[in-house]
Design a protein around this motif. Structure first.
Motif, short mmCIF file in Angstrom:
data_model
loop_
_atom_site.label_atom_id
_atom_site.label_comp_id
_atom_site.label_asym_id
_atom_site.label_seq_id
_atom_site.Cartn_x
_atom_site.Cartn_y
_atom_site.Cartn_z
N ARG A 31 0.83 -1.21 0.00
CA ARG A 31 0.00 0.00 0.00
C ARG A 31 0.86 1.25 0.00
NH1 ARG A 31 -2.80 -2.18 4.51
NH2 ARG A 31 -4.26 -3.70 3.71
N THR A 32 1.89 1.25 0.85
CA THR A 32 2.78 2.42 0.94
C THR A 32 3.47 2.66 -0.40
OG1 THR A 32 3.16 1.94 3.26
CG2 THR A 32 4.73 3.40 2.19
N GLU A 33 4.01 1.59 -0.99
CA GLU A 33 4.68 1.74 -2.29
C GLU A 33 3.69 2.15 -3.37
OE1 GLU A 33 6.63 -1.96 -2.99
OE2 GLU A 33 8.13 -1.62 -1.43
N GLY A 34 2.49 1.60 -3.33
CA GLY A 34 1.47 1.94 -4.31
C GLY A 34 1.06 3.41 -4.21
N ARG A 35 0.91 3.89 -2.99
CA ARG A 35 0.55 5.30 -2.81
C ARG A 35 1.66 6.20 -3.33
NH1 ARG A 35 -1.60 4.08 3.08
NH2 ARG A 35 -3.74 3.50 2.56
N ALA A 36 2.92 5.86 -2.99
CA ALA A 36 4.05 6.66 -3.46
C ALA A 36 4.11 6.64 -4.98
CB ALA A 36 5.35 6.14 -2.86
N GLU A 37 3.91 5.46 -5.56
CA GLU A 37 3.93 5.33 -7.02
C GLU A 37 2.77 6.11 -7.63
OE1 GLU A 37 3.08 1.64 -9.85
OE2 GLU A 37 4.85 1.36 -8.56
N GLY A 38 1.62 6.08 -7.01
CA GLY A 38 0.46 6.82 -7.50
C GLY A 38 0.70 8.32 -7.46
N ARG A 39 1.34 8.79 -6.38
CA ARG A 39 1.66 10.22 -6.31
C ARG A 39 2.60 10.62 -7.42
NH1 ARG A 39 2.84 9.29 -0.61
NH2 ARG A 39 0.84 9.28 0.41
N THR A 40 3.63 9.79 -7.64
CA THR A 40 4.60 10.09 -8.69
C THR A 40 3.93 10.10 -10.05
OG1 THR A 40 6.31 9.01 -7.37
CG2 THR A 40 6.80 9.37 -9.68
N GLU A 41 3.10 9.09 -10.31
CA GLU A 41 2.39 9.04 -11.59
C GLU A 41 1.43 10.21 -11.72
OE1 GLU A 41 0.50 5.26 -11.85
OE2 GLU A 41 2.39 4.18 -12.13
N GLY A 42 0.76 10.57 -10.63
CA GLY A 42 -0.17 11.69 -10.65
C GLY A 42 0.56 13.00 -10.93
N GLN A 43 1.71 13.17 -10.31
CA GLN A 43 2.48 14.39 -10.56
C GLN A 43 2.96 14.45 -12.00
OE1 GLN A 43 5.51 14.14 -7.59
NE2 GLN A 43 4.24 15.01 -5.96
N ALA A 44 3.40 13.30 -12.53
CA ALA A 44 3.87 13.26 -13.92
C ALA A 44 2.72 13.58 -14.86
CB ALA A 44 4.47 11.90 -14.24
N ALA A 45 1.54 13.04 -14.58
CA ALA A 45 0.37 13.30 -15.44
C ALA A 45 -0.02 14.77 -15.36
CB ALA A 45 -0.79 12.41 -15.02
N THR A 46 0.02 15.34 -14.17
CA THR A 46 -0.31 16.76 -14.01
C THR A 46 0.68 17.63 -14.76
OG1 THR A 46 -1.26 16.29 -11.84
CG2 THR A 46 -0.71 18.58 -12.31
N THR A 47 1.96 17.30 -14.64
CA THR A 47 3.00 18.06 -15.34
C THR A 47 2.80 17.95 -16.85
OG1 THR A 47 4.53 17.65 -13.53
CG2 THR A 47 5.49 18.34 -15.63
N GLN A 48 2.46 16.76 -17.32
CA GLN A 48 2.26 16.55 -18.76
C GLN A 48 1.04 17.36 -19.24
OE1 GLN A 48 1.60 12.50 -19.83
NE2 GLN A 48 2.04 12.86 -21.99
N ARG A 49 -0.05 17.35 -18.49
CA ARG A 49 -1.23 18.12 -18.86
C ARG A 49 -0.92 19.62 -18.88
NH1 ARG A 49 -4.13 14.47 -15.41
NH2 ARG A 49 -4.05 16.05 -13.77
N TYR A 50 -0.14 20.05 -17.87
CA TYR A 50 0.24 21.47 -17.79
C TYR A 50 1.06 21.88 -19.00
CZ TYR A 50 2.51 25.70 -15.99
OH TYR A 50 2.99 26.97 -15.85
N GLU A 51 2.04 21.03 -19.35
CA GLU A 51 2.89 21.35 -20.50
C GLU A 51 2.09 21.34 -21.81
OE1 GLU A 51 6.17 18.63 -20.33
OE2 GLU A 51 7.13 19.72 -18.69
N SER A 52 1.16 20.40 -21.96
CA SER A 52 0.35 20.39 -23.19
C SER A 52 -0.57 21.62 -23.24
CB SER A 52 -0.44 19.10 -23.31
OG SER A 52 -1.41 19.02 -22.31
N TRP A 53 -1.11 22.02 -22.10
CA TRP A 53 -1.93 23.23 -22.06
C TRP A 53 -1.10 24.45 -22.43
CZ3 TRP A 53 -1.70 27.47 -18.63
CH2 TRP A 53 -2.75 28.37 -18.74
N LEU A 54 0.15 24.52 -21.87
CA LEU A 54 1.03 25.64 -22.20
C LEU A 54 1.38 25.65 -23.69
CD1 LEU A 54 3.60 26.07 -19.28
CD2 LEU A 54 1.83 27.64 -20.00
#
Length: 136
Positions: A92-115
């Protein structure tokens, strides 16, 4: 099969004890003849005690073996359950950490595509819209 021999030996021992530790052939035999009934009872009691004692000993050893096997099985099951619980918690701990990392990467990617879309619509170069990158 052993009882007559046991009664005989017990009778001789009783006669020897009754005569005060002295063995006198005829006197002791006459004394022994009166002790046969008592010797038979004493020998039977001793035989029952020994037989039951041996059976009781083996029964106790068998029960001890069963108890130890049960304790080992319970300890093994408890250890497995603890290991599984630790594994689930770690997963669970590793999954949450991985989910945060993936979520941040997805957010960054959406931000860059919007820009990039904004840069295209406004005609401003994308590099000017992106935050400055630090050189390590």
């Amino acid at each position: 099969m052993v009882a007559p021999f046991g009664v005989f030996v017990t009778t001789l021992l009783l006669a020897y004890w009754k005569e005060g530790g002295q063995w006198q052939a005829l006197t002791s035999l006459e004394s022994a003849s009166g002790l046969v009934d008592l010797a038979a009872v004493l020998y039977a009691m001793l035989a029952v005690l020994l037989e039951r004692g041996v059976r009781l000993m083996f029964w106790a050893l068998d029960e001890r073996r069963k108890w130890r096997a049960k304790m080992r099985a319970e300890a093994r099951a408890e250890g497995l359950e603890e290991g599984r619980a630790e594994g689930r918690a770690q997963g669970r701990t590793e999954g949450r950490a991985e989910g945060r990392t993936e979520g941040q990467a997805a957010t960054t990617q959406r931000y860059e595509s919007w820009l990039a879309k904004v840069a295209e619509e406004t005609g401003i170069p994308l590099a000017d819209l992106l935050p400055p990158q630090e050189n390590p």
